[in-house]
Design a protein around this motif. Structure first.
Motif, short mmCIF file in Angstrom:
data_model
loop_
_atom_site.label_atom_id
_atom_site.label_comp_id
_atom_site.label_asym_id
_atom_site.label_seq_id
_atom_site.Cartn_x
_atom_site.Cartn_y
_atom_site.Cartn_z
N GLU A 1 8.59 5.31 5.53
CA GLU A 1 8.39 6.68 5.08
C GLU A 1 9.61 7.04 4.24
OE1 GLU A 1 7.19 11.08 6.75
OE2 GLU A 1 7.81 9.55 8.16
N TYR A 2 9.35 7.56 3.04
CA TYR A 2 10.40 7.82 2.07
C TYR A 2 10.34 9.26 1.59
CZ TYR A 2 12.82 7.44 -2.44
OH TYR A 2 13.64 7.64 -3.51
N THR A 3 11.49 9.92 1.53
CA THR A 3 11.54 11.31 1.08
C THR A 3 12.27 11.47 -0.25
OG1 THR A 3 13.65 11.82 2.16
CG2 THR A 3 11.66 12.09 3.49
N GLY A 4 12.84 10.41 -0.76
CA GLY A 4 13.66 10.50 -1.96
C GLY A 4 15.13 10.50 -1.59
N PRO B 1 8.34 16.50 -5.35
CA PRO B 1 7.02 16.13 -4.85
C PRO B 1 6.49 14.88 -5.57
CG PRO B 1 6.86 18.06 -6.27
CD PRO B 1 8.31 17.74 -6.13
N PHE B 2 5.90 14.01 -4.78
CA PHE B 2 5.46 12.72 -5.30
C PHE B 2 4.07 12.81 -5.92
CE2 PHE B 2 8.58 11.58 -2.07
CZ PHE B 2 9.42 10.78 -2.84
N ASP B 3 3.89 12.11 -7.01
CA ASP B 3 2.60 11.96 -7.67
C ASP B 3 1.97 10.69 -7.11
OD1 ASP B 3 0.47 11.33 -9.32
OD2 ASP B 3 1.53 11.82 -11.18
N ILE B 4 1.02 10.85 -6.20
CA ILE B 4 0.45 9.70 -5.50
C ILE B 4 -0.25 8.74 -6.47
CG2 ILE B 4 -1.74 10.76 -4.87
CD1 ILE B 4 0.39 8.43 -2.64
N ASP C 1 0.85 -1.19 0.00
CA ASP C 1 0.00 0.00 0.00
C ASP C 1 0.89 1.24 0.00
OD1 ASP C 1 -2.42 1.41 0.02
OD2 ASP C 1 -2.48 1.51 2.21
N VAL C 2 0.33 2.33 -0.49
CA VAL C 2 1.04 3.61 -0.52
C VAL C 2 0.04 4.72 -0.24
CG1 VAL C 2 0.77 3.86 -3.02
CG2 VAL C 2 2.62 5.08 -1.85
N LYS C 3 0.49 5.75 0.47
CA LYS C 3 -0.36 6.92 0.70
C LYS C 3 0.52 8.16 0.81
CE LYS C 3 -0.67 6.34 5.71
NZ LYS C 3 -1.58 6.19 6.84
N LYS C 4 -0.14 9.31 0.71
CA LYS C 4 0.58 10.58 0.83
C LYS C 4 1.21 10.69 2.20
CE LYS C 4 -2.46 13.28 -2.15
NZ LYS C 4 -3.39 14.42 -2.20
N GLY C 5 2.36 11.32 2.23
CA GLY C 5 3.01 11.59 3.50
C GLY C 5 2.53 12.92 4.08
N SER C 6 3.23 13.41 5.08
CA SER C 6 2.84 14.64 5.76
C SER C 6 3.09 15.89 4.90
CB SER C 6 3.58 14.76 7.09
OG SER C 6 4.99 14.71 6.88
N THR C 7 3.92 15.77 3.87
CA THR C 7 4.16 16.85 2.92
C THR C 7 4.19 16.23 1.52
OG1 THR C 7 6.58 16.72 2.74
CG2 THR C 7 5.69 17.92 4.65
N PRO C 8 4.15 17.05 0.48
CA PRO C 8 4.25 16.49 -0.89
C PRO C 8 5.60 15.82 -1.16
CG PRO C 8 3.38 18.73 -0.94
CD PRO C 8 3.84 18.48 0.46
N TYR C 9 6.57 16.06 -0.28
CA TYR C 9 7.91 15.50 -0.44
C TYR C 9 8.12 14.23 0.39
CZ TYR C 9 8.87 19.71 -2.99
OH TYR C 9 8.82 20.70 -3.94
#
Length: 92
Positions: free
Chosen positions: A35-38, A67-70, A7-15
């Motif tokens: 949790e992944y930031t790049g 910024p990640f494209d969910i 599963d994947v979901k948005k984190g606390s910021t777009p990054y």
């Protein structure tokens, strides 16, 4: 060892992006959080430094940087995002 993203979901910021993963080597019945930031990875798995580095590189290849494209991330997960590591990489 295989780490499979389920599963994947948005984190606390777009990054930031959050994954639920299954790590068959550790426990097939337990879901771990990543949790992944790049550039950084935070998780509750027990991984060697070498394996963590390789996992982060694999996430980078599959999901890039924020910024990640969910929606894109969800399509990658739906296509079967899993990463397999040789035993030697696990033990380093």
């Amino acid at each position: 060892m295989v780490i499979k993203i389920v599963d994947v979901k948005k984190g606390s910021t777009p990054y930031r992006i959050e994954f639920s993963v299954i790590n068959g080597e550790l426990d097939n019945n337990r879901t771990f959080k990543v949790e992944y930031t790049g550039t950084e990875i935070f998780h509750n798995m027990s991984l060697t430094e070498a394996l963590e580095k390789q996992f982060k590189e694999d996430l980078n290849k599959s999901f890039g940087f924020g910024p990640f494209d969910i929606d894109r991330a969800k399509s990658v997960v739906k296509a079967g995002a899993s990463f397999e590591y040789r035993k030697s990489a696990v033990l380093e």
